[in-house]
Scaffold this motif. Structure first.
Motif, PDB file in Angstrom:
ATOM      1  N   LEU A  22       0.825  -1.216   0.000  1.00  0.00           N
ATOM      2  CA  LEU A  22       0.000   0.000   0.000  1.00  0.00           C
ATOM      3  C   LEU A  22       0.854   1.259   0.000  1.00  0.00           C
ATOM      4  O   LEU A  22       0.543   2.239  -0.685  1.00  0.00           O
ATOM      5  CB  LEU A  22      -0.941  -0.005   1.206  1.00  0.00           C
ATOM      6  N   THR A  23       1.939   1.233   0.743  1.00  0.00           N
ATOM      7  CA  THR A  23       2.843   2.384   0.795  1.00  0.00           C
ATOM      8  C   THR A  23       3.444   2.638  -0.587  1.00  0.00           C
ATOM      9  O   THR A  23       3.489   3.781  -1.056  1.00  0.00           O
ATOM     10  CB  THR A  23       3.960   2.149   1.828  1.00  0.00           C
ATOM     11  N   ARG A  79       0.755   4.047  -2.820  1.00  0.00           N
ATOM     12  CA  ARG A  79       0.415   5.421  -2.467  1.00  0.00           C
ATOM     13  C   ARG A  79       1.433   6.397  -3.054  1.00  0.00           C
ATOM     14  O   ARG A  79       1.100   7.506  -3.452  1.00  0.00           O
ATOM     15  CB  ARG A  79       0.370   5.564  -0.939  1.00  0.00           C
ATOM     16  N   GLU A  80       2.692   5.971  -3.119  1.00  0.00           N
ATOM     17  CA  GLU A  80       3.757   6.842  -3.635  1.00  0.00           C
ATOM     18  C   GLU A  80       3.874   6.775  -5.155  1.00  0.00           C
ATOM     19  O   GLU A  80       4.691   7.468  -5.739  1.00  0.00           O
ATOM     20  CB  GLU A  80       5.084   6.455  -2.980  1.00  0.00           C
ATOM     21  N   PRO A  93      -2.714   7.556  -9.436  1.00  0.00           N
ATOM     22  CA  PRO A  93      -3.552   7.525  -8.233  1.00  0.00           C
ATOM     23  C   PRO A  93      -4.446   6.284  -8.143  1.00  0.00           C
ATOM     24  O   PRO A  93      -4.877   5.901  -7.058  1.00  0.00           O
ATOM     25  CB  PRO A  93      -4.400   8.798  -8.344  1.00  0.00           C
ATOM     26  N   PHE A 132      -3.195   2.945  -5.790  1.00  0.00           N
ATOM     27  CA  PHE A 132      -3.530   2.784  -4.371  1.00  0.00           C
ATOM     28  C   PHE A 132      -4.924   2.177  -4.220  1.00  0.00           C
ATOM     29  O   PHE A 132      -5.124   1.259  -3.434  1.00  0.00           O
ATOM     30  CB  PHE A 132      -3.449   4.111  -3.624  1.00  0.00           C
ATOM     31  N   ALA A 176      -5.592  -1.383  -2.556  1.00  0.00           N
ATOM     32  CA  ALA A 176      -6.451  -1.405  -1.369  1.00  0.00           C
ATOM     33  C   ALA A 176      -7.613  -2.376  -1.563  1.00  0.00           C
ATOM     34  O   ALA A 176      -7.938  -3.168  -0.672  1.00  0.00           O
ATOM     35  CB  ALA A 176      -6.974   0.001  -1.071  1.00  0.00           C
ATOM     36  N   CYS A 186      -5.866   0.985   4.790  1.00  0.00           N
ATOM     37  CA  CYS A 186      -6.368   1.521   3.525  1.00  0.00           C
ATOM     38  C   CYS A 186      -6.763   2.978   3.624  1.00  0.00           C
ATOM     39  O   CYS A 186      -6.611   3.708   2.658  1.00  0.00           O
ATOM     40  CB  CYS A 186      -7.584   0.708   3.076  1.00  0.00           C
ATOM     41  N   LYS A 212      -3.795   8.153   5.828  1.00  0.00           N
ATOM     42  CA  LYS A 212      -3.079   9.059   4.922  1.00  0.00           C
ATOM     43  C   LYS A 212      -3.696   9.122   3.541  1.00  0.00           C
ATOM     44  O   LYS A 212      -3.028   8.998   2.543  1.00  0.00           O
ATOM     45  CB  LYS A 212      -1.616   8.643   4.821  1.00  0.00           C
ATOM     46  N   ARG A 213      -4.984   9.308   3.473  1.00  0.00           N
ATOM     47  CA  ARG A 213      -5.662   9.398   2.169  1.00  0.00           C
ATOM     48  C   ARG A 213      -5.318  10.629   1.463  1.00  0.00           C
ATOM     49  O   ARG A 213      -5.010  11.618   1.576  1.00  0.00           O
ATOM     50  CB  ARG A 213      -7.164   9.324   2.347  1.00  0.00           C
TER      51      ARG A 213
END
Length: 180
Positions: free
Chosen positions: A136-137, A140-141, A145, A148, A152, A176, A179-180
């Protein structure tokens, strides 16, 4: 090493007097199952019967040492995993148990056979919670978009931690939505 011929002398007319009894015993055992279970049981029993045929052994004359050798063959020659050996031998033992119930045999030669140990907790498919968090990390990076969101969703729907707890669902939700 023990030879199969030392254990049971070969009949003068190979398997001829045993064919009908064996066929009836196999049919009676397989009749206990239906559908996919029957197909899988038949496949596992066929493996054992083929092993016996290759060695000129009447399955109804087999003794415990023969079955120990069958297990050793599955482990060392066929290189089956312990869970496969255990499952296949369970079918063989069930066949002999049915033969005793049907008075085809006086006792089961599988009664005191040592089975391979199978771990109580088999590995599960899917990610551990730490693997999912790392994935997930990374998602996210990512520049996309949608990565993620995709990871998730896959994590929520298909990832199973090795030791599920009541907190499992909450932990995944926190991973999940954090840090949205």
């Amino acid at each position: 090493m023990l030879n199969l011929t030392d254990l049971v002398p070969a009949p003068s007319d190979p398997l001829a007097p045993f064919t009908d009894r064996l066929w009836l015993a196999v049919a009676a055992y397989l009749a206990r199952f239906t559908g996919t279970s029957r197909n899988r049981t038949e496949s596992d029993l066929r493996c054992y019967l083929a092993w016996c045929t290759e060695r000129g052994l009447d399955p109804l004359a087999a003794r415990r040492p023969h079955l120990e050798l069958y297990i050793r063959w599955m482990q060392e020659i066929r290189r089956f995993k312990p869970s496969t050996v255990s499952r296949r031998f369970s079918v063989t033992a069930g066949f002999y148990r049915t033969c005793v119930l049907d008075s085809v045999l006086e006792h089961s030669p599988a009664e005191h056979v040592r089975r391979p140990s199978v771990p109580a907790e088999l590995p599960t498919l899917g990610f551990t919670h730490l693997q999912l968090e790392a994935l997930l990390t990374a998602a996210r990076e990512s520049d996309n978009p949608g990565n993620f969101a995709l990871v998730a969703m896959l994590g929520l729907l298909g990832s199973h931690p090795r030791k599920p707890t009541p907190e499992t669902g909450k932990r995944k939700a926190r991973l999940c939505w954090a840090k949205r």
